[in-house]
Motif scaffolding. Sequence first.
Motif, mmCIF file in Angstrom:
data_model
loop_
_atom_site.group_PDB
_atom_site.id
_atom_site.type_symbol
_atom_site.label_atom_id
_atom_site.label_comp_id
_atom_site.label_asym_id
_atom_site.label_seq_id
_atom_site.Cartn_x
_atom_site.Cartn_y
_atom_site.Cartn_z
ATOM 1 N N LYS A 1 -46.155 -3.893 -53.069
ATOM 2 C CA LYS A 1 -47.338 -4.020 -52.228
ATOM 3 C C LYS A 1 -47.445 -2.831 -51.286
ATOM 4 N N ARG A 2 -48.680 -2.392 -51.051
ATOM 5 C CA ARG A 2 -48.954 -1.292 -50.131
ATOM 6 C C ARG A 2 -48.895 -1.830 -48.703
ATOM 7 N N LEU A 3 -48.134 -1.149 -47.850
ATOM 8 C CA LEU A 3 -47.979 -1.562 -46.460
ATOM 9 C C LEU A 3 -48.388 -0.381 -45.567
ATOM 10 N N SER A 4 -49.532 -0.477 -44.930
ATOM 11 C CA SER A 4 -49.998 0.592 -44.054
ATOM 12 C C SER A 4 -49.507 0.348 -42.631
ATOM 13 N N GLN A 5 -48.972 1.395 -42.023
ATOM 14 C CA GLN A 5 -48.489 1.306 -40.642
ATOM 15 C C GLN A 5 -49.274 2.304 -39.800
ATOM 16 N N SER A 6 -49.868 1.847 -38.719
ATOM 17 C CA SER A 6 -50.674 2.713 -37.857
ATOM 18 C C SER A 6 -49.769 3.649 -37.052
ATOM 19 N N PRO A 7 -50.319 4.774 -36.594
ATOM 20 C CA PRO A 7 -49.523 5.680 -35.759
ATOM 21 C C PRO A 7 -48.951 4.995 -34.512
ATOM 22 N N SER A 8 -49.712 4.100 -33.895
ATOM 23 C CA SER A 8 -49.212 3.432 -32.685
ATOM 24 C C SER A 8 -48.063 2.478 -33.007
ATOM 25 N N LYS A 9 -48.120 1.829 -34.149
ATOM 26 C CA LYS A 9 -47.032 0.930 -34.544
ATOM 27 C C LYS A 9 -45.767 1.736 -34.859
ATOM 28 N N ILE A 10 -45.912 2.864 -35.541
ATOM 29 C CA ILE A 10 -44.766 3.728 -35.841
ATOM 30 C C ILE A 10 -44.156 4.250 -34.540
ATOM 31 N N ALA A 11 -45.006 4.697 -33.604
ATOM 32 C CA ALA A 11 -44.510 5.216 -32.327
ATOM 33 C C ALA A 11 -43.743 4.146 -31.554
ATOM 34 N N ALA A 12 -44.267 2.924 -31.529
ATOM 35 C CA ALA A 12 -43.586 1.828 -30.829
ATOM 36 C C ALA A 12 -42.248 1.504 -31.493
ATOM 37 N N ALA A 13 -42.224 1.494 -32.826
ATOM 38 C CA ALA A 13 -40.981 1.230 -33.549
ATOM 39 C C ALA A 13 -39.960 2.340 -33.300
ATOM 40 N N ASN A 14 -40.438 3.586 -33.187
ATOM 41 C CA ASN A 14 -39.542 4.708 -32.899
ATOM 42 C C ASN A 14 -38.875 4.539 -31.537
ATOM 43 N N VAL A 15 -39.629 4.096 -30.550
ATOM 44 C CA VAL A 15 -39.079 3.876 -29.211
ATOM 45 C C VAL A 15 -37.972 2.826 -29.264
ATOM 46 N N VAL A 16 -38.226 1.725 -29.948
ATOM 47 C CA VAL A 16 -37.236 0.649 -30.060
ATOM 48 C C VAL A 16 -35.994 1.141 -30.803
ATOM 49 N N ALA A 17 -36.183 1.858 -31.904
ATOM 50 C CA ALA A 17 -35.043 2.364 -32.680
ATOM 51 C C ALA A 17 -34.191 3.309 -31.843
ATOM 52 N N ARG A 18 -34.843 4.198 -31.086
ATOM 53 C CA ARG A 18 -34.077 5.127 -30.237
ATOM 54 C C ARG A 18 -33.318 4.386 -29.151
ATOM 55 N N MET A 19 -33.955 3.397 -28.553
ATOM 56 C CA MET A 19 -33.314 2.622 -27.493
ATOM 57 C C MET A 19 -32.081 1.888 -28.034
ATOM 58 N N LEU A 20 -32.228 1.222 -29.168
ATOM 59 C CA LEU A 20 -31.122 0.437 -29.728
ATOM 60 C C LEU A 20 -29.976 1.308 -30.232
ATOM 61 N N GLN A 21 -30.299 2.519 -30.707
ATOM 62 C CA GLN A 21 -29.272 3.400 -31.260
ATOM 63 C C GLN A 21 -28.809 4.480 -30.276
ATOM 64 N N GLY A 22 -29.457 4.547 -29.129
ATOM 65 C CA GLY A 22 -29.073 5.541 -28.137
ATOM 66 C C GLY A 22 -29.417 6.965 -28.544
ATOM 67 N N ILE A 23 -30.463 7.139 -29.328
ATOM 68 C CA ILE A 23 -30.864 8.482 -29.774
ATOM 69 C C ILE A 23 -31.609 9.186 -28.654
ATOM 70 N N LYS A 24 -31.136 10.389 -28.329
ATOM 71 C CA LYS A 24 -31.738 11.212 -27.277
ATOM 72 C C LYS A 24 -32.053 12.588 -27.860
ATOM 73 N N PRO A 25 -32.834 13.424 -27.160
ATOM 74 C CA PRO A 25 -33.172 14.752 -27.700
ATOM 75 C C PRO A 25 -31.957 15.609 -28.063
ATOM 76 N N ASP A 26 -30.831 15.414 -27.391
ATOM 77 C CA ASP A 26 -29.642 16.214 -27.718
ATOM 78 C C ASP A 26 -28.735 15.524 -28.748
ATOM 79 N N SER A 27 -29.188 14.416 -29.314
ATOM 80 C CA SER A 27 -28.405 13.691 -30.330
ATOM 81 C C SER A 27 -28.392 14.436 -31.652
ATOM 82 N N LYS A 28 -27.345 14.180 -32.413
ATOM 83 C CA LYS A 28 -27.252 14.646 -33.795
ATOM 84 C C LYS A 28 -27.199 13.402 -34.665
ATOM 85 N N VAL A 29 -28.184 13.246 -35.515
ATOM 86 C CA VAL A 29 -28.287 12.070 -36.374
ATOM 87 C C VAL A 29 -27.932 12.484 -37.797
ATOM 88 N N TYR A 30 -26.971 11.793 -38.373
ATOM 89 C CA TYR A 30 -26.530 12.066 -39.744
ATOM 90 C C TYR A 30 -27.018 10.914 -40.606
#
Length: 85
Positions: free
Chosen positions: A15-44
Amino acid sequence: GGVVLYSSGVTGEPKRLSQSPSKIAAANVVARMLQGIKPDSKVYSVIPLHQTEGLLCQTMPALEIEATVFVDRFDPHTFLQKMER
């Protein structure tokens, strides 16, 4: 704009699942908060980017704030060496 994803089709046709830019941005904030990702982070990221977890849970949240992202295939023999970089 936004992202178009497709389900795996486990319970039927993919099934096709469309995600709006605002929903992606909100999910990104939550993911960074939960994982502690910051601008100086290195993600592997070893999760394939064609899977939503690899793309939406690690890669996009980090890239949005210009953190360093390494995308590679998982290799249990070299994983720890790569993590030390």
